[in-house]
Design an enzyme around this catalytic site. Structure first.
Site, PDB file in Angstrom:
ATOM      1  N   ASP A 146     -22.794  50.193  -8.359  1.00 38.01           N
ATOM      2  CA  ASP A 146     -21.999  51.616  -7.855  1.00 38.01           C
ATOM      3  C   ASP A 146     -20.444  51.226  -7.930  1.00 38.01           C
ATOM      4  O   ASP A 146     -19.793  51.795  -7.142  1.00 38.01           O
ATOM      5  CB  ASP A 146     -22.622  51.822  -6.281  1.00 38.01           C
ATOM      6  CG  ASP A 146     -23.796  52.219  -6.154  1.00 38.01           C
ATOM      7  OD1 ASP A 146     -24.401  52.851  -7.253  1.00 38.01           O
ATOM      8  OD2 ASP A 146     -24.447  51.920  -5.146  1.00 38.01           O
ATOM      9  N   HIS A 190     -21.550  36.932 -24.474  1.00 39.13           N
ATOM     10  CA  HIS A 190     -22.032  35.897 -23.596  1.00 39.13           C
ATOM     11  C   HIS A 190     -21.736  36.232 -22.055  1.00 39.13           C
ATOM     12  O   HIS A 190     -22.126  35.296 -21.377  1.00 39.13           O
ATOM     13  CB  HIS A 190     -21.244  34.720 -24.027  1.00 39.13           C
ATOM     14  CG  HIS A 190     -22.110  33.412 -23.759  1.00 39.13           C
ATOM     15  ND1 HIS A 190     -21.752  32.519 -22.659  1.00 39.13           N
ATOM     16  CD2 HIS A 190     -23.251  32.956 -24.052  1.00 39.13           C
ATOM     17  CE1 HIS A 190     -22.570  31.504 -22.860  1.00 39.13           C
ATOM     18  NE2 HIS A 190     -23.470  31.670 -23.674  1.00 39.13           N
ATOM     19  N   LYS A 238     -22.103  37.608 -18.321  1.00 37.21           N
ATOM     20  CA  LYS A 238     -23.392  37.584 -17.380  1.00 37.21           C
ATOM     21  C   LYS A 238     -22.943  38.312 -16.305  1.00 37.21           C
ATOM     22  O   LYS A 238     -22.347  37.529 -15.292  1.00 37.21           O
ATOM     23  CB  LYS A 238     -23.898  36.123 -17.211  1.00 37.21           C
ATOM     24  CG  LYS A 238     -24.604  35.637 -18.527  1.00 37.21           C
ATOM     25  CD  LYS A 238     -24.353  34.152 -18.265  1.00 37.21           C
ATOM     26  CE  LYS A 238     -24.827  33.263 -19.333  1.00 37.21           C
ATOM     27  NZ  LYS A 238     -23.737  32.971 -20.301  1.00 37.21           N
TER      28      LYS A 238
END
Length: 179
Positions: free
Chosen positions: A124, A117, A119
């Site tokens: 870089d 779940h 996100k």
């Protein structure tokens, strides 16, 4: 540091993608009826397109075609893109995961119950993009969502360590098919 709030009004990001694909090339007008401009979505896309070496994505759901195009563009530019996602949601109608895999982007997914779940994105190994936003058109255009962008080494390292741990855990070489 930046905080982005959604929903974001619909906007055209073709100019951003074209500039990223061919820096310095003359701008071409887009025939779509959407306005261009500064929106939460365009700002998120600019942050992603700033990647020069790597983009690590850990996303529950990814069905926004505009964000998928930005990720593919980075891959074509030689940026190493790795994506971890949820197995149940990667196969849903509209998911961009197959498109990204087909483009040659490395994708791994969970193999057990419960959702992957997270996100977040790491650009870089220096910029963290995280929040409640699923990378779906529904979330971008309709939901109350937030995204926090930080370039704090301590936070980036914590999320990078989590990404690397999950990346290894979801390595297909470690899958157990017949326990």
């Amino acid at each position: 540091r930046e905080v982005l709030f959604f929903p974001s009004r619909p906007c055209c990001i073709e100019a951003l993608l074209a500039e990223a694909a061919e820096p310095g090339a003359p701008a071409r007008p887009c025939p779509c009826p959407l306005p261009s401009g500064d929106t939460a979505l365009s700002r998120l896309v600019r942050r992603l397109l700033s990647a020069r070496r790597s983009l690590d994505l850990c996303l529950f759901s990814f069905s926004c075609p505009q964000l998928a195009r930005a990720v593919q563009l980075l891959h074509r530019r030689g940026v190493r893109v790795r994506l971890v996602t949820d197995a149940q949601f990667m196969g849903l109608h509209g998911s961009q995961i197959g498109r990204l895999r087909h483009a040659g982007i490395q994708v791994r997914h969970d193999q057990h119950s419960g959702y992957m779940h997270h996100k977040f994105a790491i650009v870089d190994r220096r910029m963290l993009i995280t929040g409640s936003l699923n990378w779906t058109t529904q979330a971008i255009q309709s939901n109350r969502e937030n995204v926090l962008v930080v370039e704090d080494a301590e936070y980036v390292k914590a999320f990078q360590d989590e990404f690397e741990r999950i990346w290894e855990e979801y390595n297909p070489a470690n899958y157990i098919f017949f326990p």
